[in-house]
Scaffold this active site. Structure first.
Site, mmCIF file in Angstrom:
data_model
loop_
_atom_site.group_PDB
_atom_site.id
_atom_site.type_symbol
_atom_site.label_atom_id
_atom_site.label_comp_id
_atom_site.label_asym_id
_atom_site.label_seq_id
_atom_site.Cartn_x
_atom_site.Cartn_y
_atom_site.Cartn_z
ATOM 1 N N THR A 137 3.479 -0.851 -9.486
ATOM 2 C CA THR A 137 3.923 0.663 -9.753
ATOM 3 C C THR A 137 5.151 0.861 -10.229
ATOM 4 O OG1 THR A 137 4.174 0.290 -7.212
ATOM 5 C CG2 THR A 137 1.943 1.270 -7.911
ATOM 6 N N SER A 179 12.625 1.643 -2.239
ATOM 7 C CA SER A 179 11.398 1.736 -2.698
ATOM 8 C C SER A 179 11.649 2.589 -4.122
ATOM 9 C CB SER A 179 10.488 2.375 -1.702
ATOM 10 O OG SER A 179 10.798 3.735 -1.520
ATOM 11 N N LYS A 180 10.357 2.391 -4.731
ATOM 12 C CA LYS A 180 10.352 3.379 -5.919
ATOM 13 C C LYS A 180 10.247 4.716 -5.704
ATOM 14 C CE LYS A 180 7.813 -0.289 -7.114
ATOM 15 N NZ LYS A 180 6.619 -1.250 -6.783
ATOM 16 N N GLN A 181 9.897 5.209 -4.351
ATOM 17 C CA GLN A 181 10.041 6.569 -4.004
ATOM 18 C C GLN A 181 11.468 7.006 -3.703
ATOM 19 O OE1 GLN A 181 7.754 4.341 -2.390
ATOM 20 N NE2 GLN A 181 6.064 5.229 -3.809
ATOM 21 N N ARG A 216 13.706 5.815 -5.373
ATOM 22 C CA ARG A 216 14.464 5.478 -6.618
ATOM 23 C C ARG A 216 15.518 4.168 -6.683
ATOM 24 N NH1 ARG A 216 15.740 11.079 -7.499
ATOM 25 N NH2 ARG A 216 13.906 12.319 -7.967
#
Ligand SMILES: [Zn+2]
Length: 305
Positions: free
Chosen positions: A15, A238-240, A242
């Site tokens: 992801t 996390s990716k959330q 950034r």
């Protein structure tokens, strides 16, 4: 099977690119496996096409290689194993460990834990949208390799989906089926996945006598949870949130950085010397020799590295 009998794994989702948080989990599981003379496998958890980023799997594999995190055997792709998950679901159905659930997101708004509306049957006139696993009551206890003895009440977690409303397989079922099929003996991962462990233990117990699955191992793996990395605001990297991707040109430095977050011994400057030589493979090799399983709290790290 190697002489040590140890088979570990790293299981990223494509992801996005690897960030410091995922690097920490990869380094911890790699060092733990190598320290114990074990194998380290990579499994791509590519079961969620809507969230996938094009090219991310190849990018992740190239990054692992650049960091010297070399794996054993072929990469396993979950998207190529869908019939296995179907077989596991059939088995769980036969044992009445799963049930259809008609609840929509809106109907469950305000509930942190699934309240069990459909546990004893679908409400009249409703159709199943997803399939849930029925958690059994009674505390789930395990001896964590890093955190010591842990215990969780399954009722605080609730029944969870194994087949999602959008038709995709849910994370928990696929993980357990694949860990069993690959004969994984040790799961070293971030403490953000602690809630998954009781779910996976119950799934494992439910599936271990399944006759229609081609299982390499029916022995429960050992679990060890390492601290998670947080940004300056105390949010999990996390990716959330950034988190920035890791930088292959600074591989050695970034490996050293996560080792220090894990409170690992850096061998009296020995690791630092290897970092200066820009030899990530050598840094990792020595780190694995020095590796200790220790409990350290979550660590804050600069996310703009
Ligand atoms: Zn329901």
């Amino acid at each position: 099977m190697n002489a040590s009998g140890y088979i570990g794994r790293f299981a990223p989702s494509p992801t996005g690119q690897l960030h410091m948080g995922s690097l920490l989990a990869a380094v911890a599981s790699w060092c733990d496996a190598r320290h114990h003379g074990g194998e380290w496998r990579v499994r791509m958890e590519d079961l969620d096409p809507p969230r996938e980023v094009k090219g991310a799997s190849q990018d992740i594999l190239a990054t692992l290689e650049a960091f010297g995190l070399l794996w054993d055997g072929p990469v396993v792709w979950q998207s190529r194993r869908l019939t296995r998950y179907q077989d596991a679901l059939s088995d769980l159905r036969r044992r009445s460990r799963v049930y259809p659930c008609s609840c929509t997101r809106r109907e469950l708004a305000g509930h942190l834990v699934y309240p069990g509306h459909c546990r004893t049957g679908l409400p009249v006139g409703k159709e199943g949208r997803l399939v849930r696993f029925k958690m059994e009551s009674g505390d789930v206890t395990w001896q964590d390799l890093i955190l010591g003895q842990l215990s969780m009440d399954p009722l605080s977690l609730g029944d969870f989906p194994v087949l999602r409303a959008d038709g995709f397989w849910a994370y928990q079922l696929a993980v357990v089926v694949d860990d069993m099929a690959q004969g994984i003996t040790h799961v070293i991962r971030g403490a953000d996945l602690l809630d998954s462990t009781p779910r996976q233990i119950q799934l494992w117990n439910a599936l271990q006598s399944a006759s229609n699955l081609d299982l390499a191992s029916t022995a429960m793996p050992r679990f060890g949870h390492v601290p998670i990395l947080e940004n300056e605001r105390g949010q999990k990297l996390s990716k959330q949130t950034r988190a920035k991707p890791v930088n292959a040109e600074k591989a050695s430095e970034q490996i050293l950085q996560v080792l220090s977050c894990l409170n690992q011994d850096t061998g009296d400057g020995e690791l630092l010397a290897r970092v200066r030589e820009k030899a990530p493979v050598q840094v990792l090799k020595r780190a694995a020799e020095l590796w200790r399983r220790i409990d350290v709290p979550s660590q804050s790290i600069e996310s703009h590295g």
